[in-house]
Structure formats: C-alpha cells, structure tokens
Design a protein around this motif. Sequence first.
Motif, PDB file in Angstrom:
ATOM      1  N   ALA A 187       0.830  -1.205   0.000  1.00  0.00           N
ATOM      2  CA  ALA A 187       0.000   0.000   0.000  1.00  0.00           C
ATOM      3  C   ALA A 187       0.867   1.258   0.000  1.00  0.00           C
ATOM      4  CB  ALA A 187      -0.925  -0.008   1.209  1.00  0.00           C
ATOM      5  N   ALA A 188       1.964   1.240   0.759  1.00  0.00           N
ATOM      6  CA  ALA A 188       2.860   2.397   0.790  1.00  0.00           C
ATOM      7  C   ALA A 188       3.492   2.629  -0.573  1.00  0.00           C
ATOM      8  CB  ALA A 188       3.939   2.186   1.856  1.00  0.00           C
ATOM      9  N   ARG A 189       3.905   1.556  -1.229  1.00  0.00           N
ATOM     10  CA  ARG A 189       4.486   1.708  -2.573  1.00  0.00           C
ATOM     11  C   ARG A 189       3.451   2.258  -3.541  1.00  0.00           C
ATOM     12  NH1 ARG A 189       8.257  -2.695  -5.395  1.00  0.00           N
ATOM     13  NH2 ARG A 189       9.761  -1.422  -4.271  1.00  0.00           N
ATOM     14  N   GLN A 190       2.224   1.801  -3.449  1.00  0.00           N
ATOM     15  CA  GLN A 190       1.162   2.307  -4.318  1.00  0.00           C
ATOM     16  C   GLN A 190       0.982   3.811  -4.133  1.00  0.00           C
ATOM     17  OE1 GLN A 190      -0.391   0.431  -6.587  1.00  0.00           O
ATOM     18  NE2 GLN A 190      -1.636   2.143  -7.329  1.00  0.00           N
ATOM     19  N   ALA A 191       1.253   4.291  -2.906  1.00  0.00           N
ATOM     20  CA  ALA A 191       1.134   5.723  -2.622  1.00  0.00           C
ATOM     21  C   ALA A 191       2.379   6.500  -3.030  1.00  0.00           C
ATOM     22  CB  ALA A 191       0.862   5.928  -1.134  1.00  0.00           C
ATOM     23  N   GLY A 192       3.403   5.806  -3.508  1.00  0.00           N
ATOM     24  CA  GLY A 192       4.595   6.466  -4.011  1.00  0.00           C
ATOM     25  C   GLY A 192       5.777   6.482  -3.065  1.00  0.00           C
ATOM     26  N   LEU A 193       5.663   5.815  -1.914  1.00  0.00           N
ATOM     27  CA  LEU A 193       6.759   5.783  -0.960  1.00  0.00           C
ATOM     28  C   LEU A 193       7.744   4.672  -1.312  1.00  0.00           C
ATOM     29  CD1 LEU A 193       4.362   7.225   0.595  1.00  0.00           C
ATOM     30  CD2 LEU A 193       5.433   6.372   2.684  1.00  0.00           C
ATOM     31  N   ARG A 194       8.955   4.799  -0.803  1.00  0.00           N
ATOM     32  CA  ARG A 194       9.896   3.687  -0.857  1.00  0.00           C
ATOM     33  C   ARG A 194       9.571   2.724   0.290  1.00  0.00           C
ATOM     34  NH1 ARG A 194      15.735   5.711  -0.704  1.00  0.00           N
ATOM     35  NH2 ARG A 194      14.857   7.407   0.542  1.00  0.00           N
ATOM     36  N   THR A 195      10.149   1.542   0.225  1.00  0.00           N
ATOM     37  CA  THR A 195       9.719   0.488   1.146  1.00  0.00           C
ATOM     38  C   THR A 195      10.903  -0.292   1.697  1.00  0.00           C
ATOM     39  OG1 THR A 195       9.406  -0.944  -0.794  1.00  0.00           O
ATOM     40  CG2 THR A 195       7.445   0.177   0.083  1.00  0.00           C
ATOM     41  N   ALA A 196      10.751  -0.750   2.955  1.00  0.00           N
ATOM     42  CA  ALA A 196      11.788  -1.552   3.605  1.00  0.00           C
ATOM     43  C   ALA A 196      11.115  -2.643   4.428  1.00  0.00           C
ATOM     44  CB  ALA A 196      12.665  -0.682   4.492  1.00  0.00           C
ATOM     45  N   PHE A 197      11.566  -3.869   4.226  1.00  0.00           N
ATOM     46  CA  PHE A 197      10.982  -5.028   4.899  1.00  0.00           C
ATOM     47  C   PHE A 197      12.022  -5.779   5.710  1.00  0.00           C
ATOM     48  CE2 PHE A 197      10.305  -9.617   5.037  1.00  0.00           C
ATOM     49  CZ  PHE A 197       9.002  -9.716   5.537  1.00  0.00           C
ATOM     50  N   PHE A 198      11.636  -6.235   6.889  1.00  0.00           N
ATOM     51  CA  PHE A 198      12.343  -7.294   7.606  1.00  0.00           C
ATOM     52  C   PHE A 198      11.290  -8.099   8.358  1.00  0.00           C
ATOM     53  CE2 PHE A 198      12.738  -3.388  10.099  1.00  0.00           C
ATOM     54  CZ  PHE A 198      12.095  -3.742  11.274  1.00  0.00           C
ATOM     55  N   PRO A 199      11.521  -9.382   8.596  1.00  0.00           N
ATOM     56  CA  PRO A 199      10.484 -10.231   9.182  1.00  0.00           C
ATOM     57  C   PRO A 199      10.455 -10.179  10.706  1.00  0.00           C
ATOM     58  CG  PRO A 199      12.375 -11.564   8.612  1.00  0.00           C
ATOM     59  CD  PRO A 199      12.703 -10.169   8.153  1.00  0.00           C
ATOM     60  N   ARG A 200       9.270 -10.422  11.242  1.00  0.00           N
ATOM     61  CA  ARG A 200       9.097 -10.718  12.672  1.00  0.00           C
ATOM     62  C   ARG A 200       8.414 -12.075  12.722  1.00  0.00           C
ATOM     63  NH1 ARG A 200      12.775  -7.629  14.966  1.00  0.00           N
ATOM     64  NH2 ARG A 200      12.288  -5.396  15.017  1.00  0.00           N
TER      65      ARG A 200
END
Length: 236
Positions: A187-200
């Motif tokens: 959803a953040a990428r769809q809004a034009g933001l960059r993205t960062a993931f790590f798992p929990r």
Amino acid sequence: MKQAFIFDVFGTLVDWRTGVATQLQSAFEVRSLSIDPLAFADHWRALYDPAMDKIRSGNRGYVRLEILHRENLDETLRAFGVGDDFDHHAREDLNSAWERLPPWPDVHVGMARLRSFGFLAPCSNASIAMSVRLARYADFRWDAIGGAELAKDYKPSSSVYLAAAKAFALPPERVVMVAAHNGDLAAARQAGLRTAFFPRATEYGPGQRTDLVADGDWDFVAADLPDLAKKIEACS
C-alpha cells in the motif's frame, strides 16, 4: 534532512502479542480466571481489521484506535464469558495494555543507527495519544508523531502514508515505509513511498505462516532493523 523513515509499530517494533498477554495474565490471576491469555489476545487482535474496515469503507466515521480496541475488548470479554468480572475501570486498564508493549530486542540499536540518515516517525494505526504513551513506555525517540489520526483513516488507505510525507514536507519518494508486513508495504508503494521489509517471525506466535519473507520487490530487504540501517548506510 531530506528523507524520513516511517514505521509500522504493532508487530514491527513491538511484540504486541506477548505484551498484551502478559498484562492479561495478571488481570486473570487476580480474579482466579482460568483463561489462556494468548488465546484472549489473539481473539482481541482478530477483531482489529474488521473494526477498521467499517471506517475504511465509509460505513463509519473515523474514531481513534483506542475506541475500537475498547469496543473489541468488550466483545472479547463476552466471547470468553467473563464480562461480569471486569468493571469500567478494569476494562479501561486492560485497554491501555496496547500502550505498554515491549520493543523487540533489536529496535533501539537499529533506530539509533537510522537516525543519522533521516527523520524517524511512526506511521501506525494508533492514535497520536497512544503513540506518545507507547513511545514513553518503550523509549522510542521519535522526531514526530504521525499515523492514522493525521489522515482520519486507517492503513492501508493511501491517505495515511501521504499524510505522513506531507507532515515532513517531503515528497513520497523521499519517505521510506518500514514494516514487517508485506501488505503494509504494498500500500505504501502504491502511494509512491519507498519500502523496507524485515520479518518478525513470531509476531503471531510460533505457528506464524505469513510475512516470513519479502513477497514484493521492496527497495530494502533486511534481516532485522540494525541490518536495515547497515543497508541504508551502504546506499548513502
């Protein structure tokens, strides 16, 4: 600074399941109630998205998350057959458990490292009041408090991410959404933001099956928050 890192909080930065269950356990023991606090916490949390969906769909006006949590708590107490054991004061105290949650062990080190590269703020479905109180409890050093209340909506509505960028007077592409939830990042990428993931990997307990790996081509994929800071530094 010309960029910002905004964070999902519940699950990504704090262990809500263990934190809520620990506080429930104390309340149940005082009342000699034989209830599994983890099962209660899971049931309570399961009502979270359906309650927000009514607002995202326009079927209900915006109300702060603590109000939804309290309504969901009342429903959960009824479902477990212990509604009569908790008066108004006790319910209010239980509801505030969401403001007293333990951070994951890597969080403080990772946030301290990221601070050198941009502003830090929550982009949570929590209200500003909840975020402030949780920040005091968990010792989060935010540069600002953002999230759903700014947009009067709930993630994953794009307005929540865009409101966070606007609050920093930054274009969306200068803002990195950090989350352990692939749907949040999509959803953040769809809004034009960059993205960062790590798992929990244990957010939902040892049997968790979702969000164990990145399922999108996110801008950054890390093992944990300090590893993300290392990857950001390498790109700076």
